[in-house]
Write an enzyme that holds these catalytic residues in place. Structure first.
Site, PDB file in Angstrom:
ATOM      1  N   SER A 141       0.840  -1.184   0.000  1.00 22.44           N
ATOM      2  CA  SER A 141       0.000   0.000   0.000  1.00 22.44           C
ATOM      3  C   SER A 141       0.882   1.243   0.000  1.00 22.44           C
ATOM      4  CB  SER A 141      -0.912   0.012   1.231  1.00 22.44           C
ATOM      5  OG  SER A 141      -1.691  -1.176   1.296  1.00 22.44           O
TER       6      SER A 141
ATOM      7  N   HIS B 126       1.412  15.426  -3.812  1.00 22.97           N
ATOM      8  CA  HIS B 126       2.174  16.308  -4.695  1.00 22.97           C
ATOM      9  C   HIS B 126       1.503  17.676  -4.671  1.00 22.97           C
ATOM     10  CE1 HIS B 126       4.078  12.659  -6.270  1.00 22.97           C
ATOM     11  NE2 HIS B 126       2.864  12.165  -6.424  1.00 22.97           N
TER      12      HIS B 126
ATOM     13  N   CYS C 234      -4.388  -2.083   0.883  1.00 23.15           N
ATOM     14  CA  CYS C 234      -4.839  -3.460   0.672  1.00 23.15           C
ATOM     15  C   CYS C 234      -5.178  -4.058   2.031  1.00 23.15           C
ATOM     16  CB  CYS C 234      -3.759  -4.295  -0.001  1.00 23.15           C
ATOM     17  SG  CYS C 234      -3.448  -3.850  -1.715  1.00 23.15           S
TER      18      CYS C 234
END
Length: 259
Positions: free
Chosen positions: A110, A115, A138
């Site tokens: 995971s 950004h 996950c």
């Protein structure tokens, strides 16, 4: 909701992706100062701490962190995570996660990334700051409990969110399950006090486990959008700036240009 008895590991992938926008009015002589302010306020160090807090909220163990400040502006953080030894209670309940009390990280199977993108309009002196955040997990842990914290960690004028559950997992009888928790809307994971501040729209495709929500602040007081709060504008100038800000926010919210 009773716990699903699985055959082996939970192979579902749960992905939350969203853009957060902060809009501001900064004349050309203030534009450089605005970008420098944003770069300092949301540098890689601060973004890293935000993502560490997200990992803690969703009960993930951080395995690796990569972070970078860019020249001339912007920053990124990536974090790899794994499912923690103890899953927080109520992880899969359709209810809001915690609010803040007040980068890219790598997880086992995971990850969490952020950004940033400061930018400005060439003609109208409207500047904006965008943060793109992705939380992909996950197993049992879900990224949705981090929503409240993330929305309040940034000055969020507009938030555009997508949540999708992919893949399948099997129960002990061999039957495939394409989702392991109830969800009607992303909005159900946002605090009522937050929802009262925003205009909100849902576009959901339930049969595909795809959920989309957009949020835009209802009230836009001009003083909250001026980079220099003590600016002396005439009433006509204030009205023109207010119109420019509202148009910019509406275009981002609806995803199309109006002029």
């Amino acid at each position: 909701m009773s716990k699903l008895q699985l055959h082996g590991f939970n192979n579902l992938t749960k992905s939350l992706s969203f853009n957060i926008y902060d809009v501001c009015y900064a004349p050309k002589e203030q534009e450089k100062a605005y970008i420098e302010y944003i770069d300092e306020a949301y540098n890689a160090k601060r973004l890293t701490q935000i993502l560490k807090d997200v990992a803690n909220i969703i009960g993930a163990q951080i395995l690796n962190i990569a972070h970078q400040d860019y020249d001339p502006q912007g920053a990124s953080v990536t974090m790899l995570i794994s499912e923690g030894a103890v899953i927080p209670a109520g992880m899969n309940s359709e209810s809001p996660g915690p609010l803040p009390d007040t980068i890219l990280a790598h997880l086992d199977k995971s990850h969490i990334t952020v950004h940033t993108y400061p930018e400005s309009h060439p003609d109208t002196n409207i500047c904006s700051f965008r943060a793109d955040i992705d939380v992909s997990t996950c197993g049992q842990i879900s990224p949705l409990k981090a929503l409240n914290y993330l929305i309040h960690s940034f000055e969020s004028d507009i938030v555009i969110m997508d949540y999708r559950v992919r893949g399948f997992t099997r129960d002990i009888s061999g039957e495939k399950h394409y989702i392991d928790h109830k969800i009607n809307s992303i909005q159900n994971y946002i605090a009522e006090s937050t929802k009262e501040l925003y205009q909100m729209i849902d576009v959901n495709v339930y049969q595909e486990n795809i959920f989309h929500t957009k949020m835009m602040l209802k009230e836009a007081e001009l003083e909250n959008y001026l980079f220099e709060k003590e600016s002396n504008f005439s009433e006509d100038e204030k009205l023109e700036i207010q119109d420019q800000l509202q148009e910019e926010m509406a275009e981002i919210f609806y995803g199309r240009n109006f002029s």
